[in-house]
Design a protein around this motif. Structure first.
Motif, PDB file in Angstrom:
ATOM      1  N   UNK A  75      29.318  34.028 -44.834  1.00 40.06           N
ATOM      2  CA  UNK A  75      29.295  34.925 -43.677  1.00 40.06           C
ATOM      3  C   UNK A  75      29.772  34.202 -42.420  1.00 40.06           C
ATOM      4  N   UNK A  76      30.620  34.884 -41.667  1.00 38.91           N
ATOM      5  CA  UNK A  76      31.075  34.355 -40.383  1.00 38.91           C
ATOM      6  C   UNK A  76      30.086  34.762 -39.309  1.00 38.91           C
ATOM      7  N   UNK A  77      29.786  33.856 -38.418  1.00 39.53           N
ATOM      8  CA  UNK A  77      28.892  34.194 -37.318  1.00 39.53           C
ATOM      9  C   UNK A  77      29.718  34.414 -36.059  1.00 39.53           C
ATOM     10  N   UNK A  78      29.222  35.196 -35.128  1.00 36.40           N
ATOM     11  CA  UNK A  78      29.941  35.412 -33.878  1.00 36.40           C
ATOM     12  C   UNK A  78      30.106  34.100 -33.116  1.00 36.40           C
ATOM     13  N   UNK A  79      31.168  34.026 -32.353  1.00 37.12           N
ATOM     14  CA  UNK A  79      31.442  32.884 -31.471  1.00 37.12           C
ATOM     15  C   UNK A  79      31.988  33.455 -30.166  1.00 37.12           C
ATOM     16  N   UNK A 101      19.836  30.617 -38.265  1.00 38.14           N
ATOM     17  CA  UNK A 101      19.092  31.568 -39.077  1.00 38.14           C
ATOM     18  C   UNK A 101      18.975  32.968 -38.490  1.00 38.14           C
ATOM     19  N   UNK A 102      19.509  33.183 -37.305  1.00 38.40           N
ATOM     20  CA  UNK A 102      19.440  34.519 -36.691  1.00 38.40           C
ATOM     21  C   UNK A 102      20.505  35.425 -37.274  1.00 38.40           C
ATOM     22  N   UNK A 103      20.208  36.714 -37.385  1.00 36.19           N
ATOM     23  CA  UNK A 103      21.242  37.655 -37.828  1.00 36.19           C
ATOM     24  C   UNK A 103      22.371  37.736 -36.789  1.00 36.19           C
ATOM     25  N   UNK A 104      23.538  38.112 -37.250  1.00 35.80           N
ATOM     26  CA  UNK A 104      24.710  38.197 -36.377  1.00 35.80           C
ATOM     27  C   UNK A 104      24.469  39.131 -35.189  1.00 35.80           C
ATOM     28  N   UNK A 105      23.752  40.227 -35.396  1.00 40.38           N
ATOM     29  CA  UNK A 105      23.484  41.182 -34.307  1.00 40.38           C
ATOM     30  C   UNK A 105      22.690  40.508 -33.185  1.00 40.38           C
ATOM     31  N   UNK A 108      25.005  38.168 -31.299  1.00 43.78           N
ATOM     32  CA  UNK A 108      25.858  38.910 -30.371  1.00 43.78           C
ATOM     33  C   UNK A 108      25.122  39.186 -29.061  1.00 43.78           C
ATOM     34  N   UNK A 109      23.862  39.604 -29.169  1.00 43.81           N
ATOM     35  CA  UNK A 109      23.067  39.877 -27.966  1.00 43.81           C
ATOM     36  C   UNK A 109      22.884  38.610 -27.134  1.00 43.81           C
ATOM     37  N   UNK A 110      22.681  37.475 -27.803  1.00 45.18           N
ATOM     38  CA  UNK A 110      22.528  36.212 -27.091  1.00 45.18           C
ATOM     39  C   UNK A 110      23.818  35.842 -26.367  1.00 45.18           C
TER      40      UNK A 110
END
Length: 192
Positions: A75-79, A101-105, A108-110
């Motif tokens: 899985x790709x994580x947001x950057x 370990x956080x979900x991608x959603x 994104x909020x962070x």
């Protein structure tokens, strides 16, 4: 009314409604083209073109760096990346240590919160968040999403389909979608 005029008019209203006249006037020479406090269509066109060119620079640099994440299995994580006030320097926003370990959603909020904090302090001209996903549950087409925004009111999501063939990425034509302008200025009632 021409398409450019419609966009220029909308951008003018956005700039003035968001209070950007002050930020545009900072550091301008007294005898410069904006010294009269008015923006002509030609001057506005230059401002919008500059914002678009900076977003292109930011998006290209971010996409080039993010491609390695797309090519990695899993899985790709947001950057996220930001374009500094000089209009040239692109830096990555790194929350990796806080997002393990956080979900991608949630990531994104962070990123959106981090960008908003940096942007509203006037430290950057533009920002972009890149992430991958699928078009829909029914459509397995993989896409790269680029959320980007410029302090002068240019804001959109660019969605680009892609395939990985023989270790290389093959890109489809990008599709732009409207995105609310929300990172750079506070709106009424604390919402931006």
């Amino acid at each position: 009314m021409s398409r450019f005029r419609k966009h220029a008019l909308a951008a003018t209203f956005s700039l003035f409604a968001l209070g950007a006249t002050h930020s545009l006037a900072e550091g301008l020479p007294q005898d410069g083209p904006l010294s009269d406090g008015k923006i002509s269509e030609d001057e506005l066109g230059v401002v919008i073109l500059s914002a678009q060119q900076q977003l292109i620079r930011l998006s290209e640099a971010a996409t080039e760096e993010y491609q390695s994440a797309i090519l990695e299995p899993g899985a790709n994580t947001p950057k996220a990346w930001m374009l500094m006030k000089d209009g040239e320097t692109v830096k990555r926003i790194n929350i990796d240590a806080h997002a393990v370990g956080m979900p991608a959603v949630a990531q994104l909020k962070m990123y959106r919160a981090a960008i908003k904090s940096i942007a509203q302090r006037g430290e950057i001209n533009a920002a972009a968040i890149l992430y991958t996903g699928r078009v829909s549950e029914d459509n397995a087409t993989e896409v790269l999403v680029i959320e980007h925004e410029h302090r002068l009111g240019v804001s959109s999501n660019k969605v680009i389909g892609y395939e990985i063939r023989n270790g290389a990425i093959s890109w489809a034509e990008p599709v732009s979608q409207e995105k609310p302008f929300e990172w750079f200025y506070e709106g009424k009632g604390g919402k931006s």
